[in-house]
Enzyme design. Sequence first.
Site, PDB file in Angstrom:
ATOM      1  N   THR A   1       0.894  -1.132   0.186  1.00 42.52           N
ATOM      2  CA  THR A   1       0.115  -0.011  -0.008  1.00 42.52           C
ATOM      3  C   THR A   1       0.871   1.206  -0.144  1.00 42.52           C
ATOM      4  O   THR A   1       0.751   2.332  -0.663  1.00 42.52           O
ATOM      5  CB  THR A   1      -0.937   0.141   1.311  1.00 42.52           C
ATOM      6  OG1 THR A   1      -1.776  -1.085   1.182  1.00 42.52           O
ATOM      7  CG2 THR A   1      -1.857   1.340   1.312  1.00 42.52           C
TER       8      THR A   1
ATOM      9  N   ALA B   1       5.465  -8.585   1.902  1.00 40.43           N
ATOM     10  CA  ALA B   1       6.039  -9.966   2.532  1.00 40.43           C
ATOM     11  C   ALA B   1       4.888 -11.126   2.940  1.00 40.43           C
ATOM     12  O   ALA B   1       5.080 -12.095   2.751  1.00 40.43           O
ATOM     13  CB  ALA B   1       7.111  -9.780   3.369  1.00 40.43           C
ATOM     14  N   HIS B   2       4.076 -10.392   3.514  1.00 34.47           N
ATOM     15  CA  HIS B   2       2.893 -11.192   4.218  1.00 34.47           C
ATOM     16  C   HIS B   2       1.967 -12.200   3.366  1.00 34.47           C
ATOM     17  O   HIS B   2       1.337 -12.842   3.621  1.00 34.47           O
ATOM     18  CB  HIS B   2       2.182 -10.520   5.216  1.00 34.47           C
ATOM     19  CG  HIS B   2       0.888  -9.603   4.321  1.00 34.47           C
ATOM     20  ND1 HIS B   2      -0.287  -9.905   4.633  1.00 34.47           N
ATOM     21  CD2 HIS B   2       1.047  -8.494   3.831  1.00 34.47           C
ATOM     22  CE1 HIS B   2      -1.105  -9.019   3.943  1.00 34.47           C
ATOM     23  NE2 HIS B   2      -0.362  -8.000   3.641  1.00 34.47           N
TER      24      HIS B   2
ATOM     25  N   THR C   1      14.017   5.084   8.935  1.00 31.48           N
ATOM     26  CA  THR C   1      14.923   3.814   9.664  1.00 31.48           C
ATOM     27  C   THR C   1      14.324   2.424   8.862  1.00 31.48           C
ATOM     28  O   THR C   1      13.117   2.014   9.062  1.00 31.48           O
ATOM     29  CB  THR C   1      15.007   3.808  11.189  1.00 31.48           C
ATOM     30  OG1 THR C   1      15.295   4.971  11.397  1.00 31.48           O
ATOM     31  CG2 THR C   1      15.748   2.835  11.609  1.00 31.48           C
TER      32      THR C   1
ATOM     33  N   CYS D   1      -9.137  -5.737   2.252  1.00 29.37           N
ATOM     34  CA  CYS D   1      -9.002  -4.237   2.281  1.00 29.37           C
ATOM     35  C   CYS D   1     -10.016  -3.368   1.789  1.00 29.37           C
ATOM     36  O   CYS D   1      -9.611  -2.172   1.442  1.00 29.37           O
ATOM     37  CB  CYS D   1      -7.710  -3.788   1.989  1.00 29.37           C
ATOM     38  SG  CYS D   1      -6.212  -4.852   2.343  1.00 29.37           S
TER      39      CYS D   1
END
Length: 410
Positions: free
Chosen positions: A70, A202-203, A241, A329
């Site tokens: 997203t 990744a999920h 980060t 979603c």
Amino acid sequence: MIYLDHNATTPVDPRVVEVMLPLFTDQFANPASKHGPGREVTRIVERARREVATLAGARARDVVFTSGATEAANLAIGGALAAAGPDRPRVLVGATEHPAVLGAADAAAAAAAGPGTRAERIAVHPDGTIDVDDLRRLLGPDVALVAVMAANNETGAVNDLRPLVEPVHSAGALLFSDVTQALGRIPVSLERTGVDVAVASAHKLYGPKGVGALVASGDAWARIAPRAHGGGQERGRRAGTLNTAGIAGFGAAARIAAASMTDDGRRQRTLVAQLTELLVGQLGRGAVELNGPVRARLPNTVNLRFVGAGADDVQACLPQVAVSAGSACSGGGDVPSHVLLAMGRTAAEARESLRFSLGRATTPEEIRTAADQVARAVQRVRSLTQSTPIQDEVRDDNRARTARPAGTPA
């Protein structure tokens, strides 16, 4: 619980967890630090970058890590419109794209708010694949970016992106693809296909939540204005980060997927066919309809309409089977799937449709049990009178069954 909703999310592979754990404790340094521990974490991040790039058929230097697909879609689409300026105020988006991409395109167009700035939908065929003729009709020199997903999250429909490259590039636009559902399930090669920009999470491939990637060719990066500013991480393309544990997990998940994708796909395709055959056998051929392509589909996915049975009501009758009535979603509510509506389904037909998405650990026994329970649920919903609040009745019945002492006849 029989979990058949892997297109919404997947469990994290234990081998991925094993790779991630040291990044929380022993190898916790900031990769932006120049000391030894920081350089060691940088090496881990760069290894993960290579692993993700290999699975996506891209160059490692073109991969930028984000918090998910997203964010990546918002960075790419918003950045492309911002960089293009007033000469290219239009974005073309497939009508069946994931809400993240549709929302990013609409928001970017609204934010630009210049003359002619708008996000337009590209039509799809009844099987959900992109209508190339409609894309050609919409293309023009004022288009900044064209978004067409590699595989649809609701129907599994796979788009052949190669015929899109020439017309999109001839118009001077970028070709963007959401490869979130495809990556790790079918072969993806962004460089060979000619896709300029892609996003993934990744999920969806047994990695952790909260990490994704924006992949863009070197030329494309020059046409995407950065949207997140700060310390200049990721070569200034996405400041902040790095989520080093998540990135390491993403890399491990990509490596595992590359090794197991062929076998996983072959087995899942067989199980999907078995599930469909069992449901048709129990309910009747005219009572079960396929939404999406017969063949050009993800191996783990099938979307079925159960004629005369509302999907929400069927789900309420399935306390032990996890399936989906649409995108996780999409925002919820009694809103029919925009994907199925774009394919020509009526709102009523869309509300009778369920998505089944299998996973790496799904077994034949689970498929047989799920088919039996889904068939019974559909039959029950059909048998209930229209005047009865079905979901309330089902939930009351489930609560009564749960509260009933063991051994008490139903």
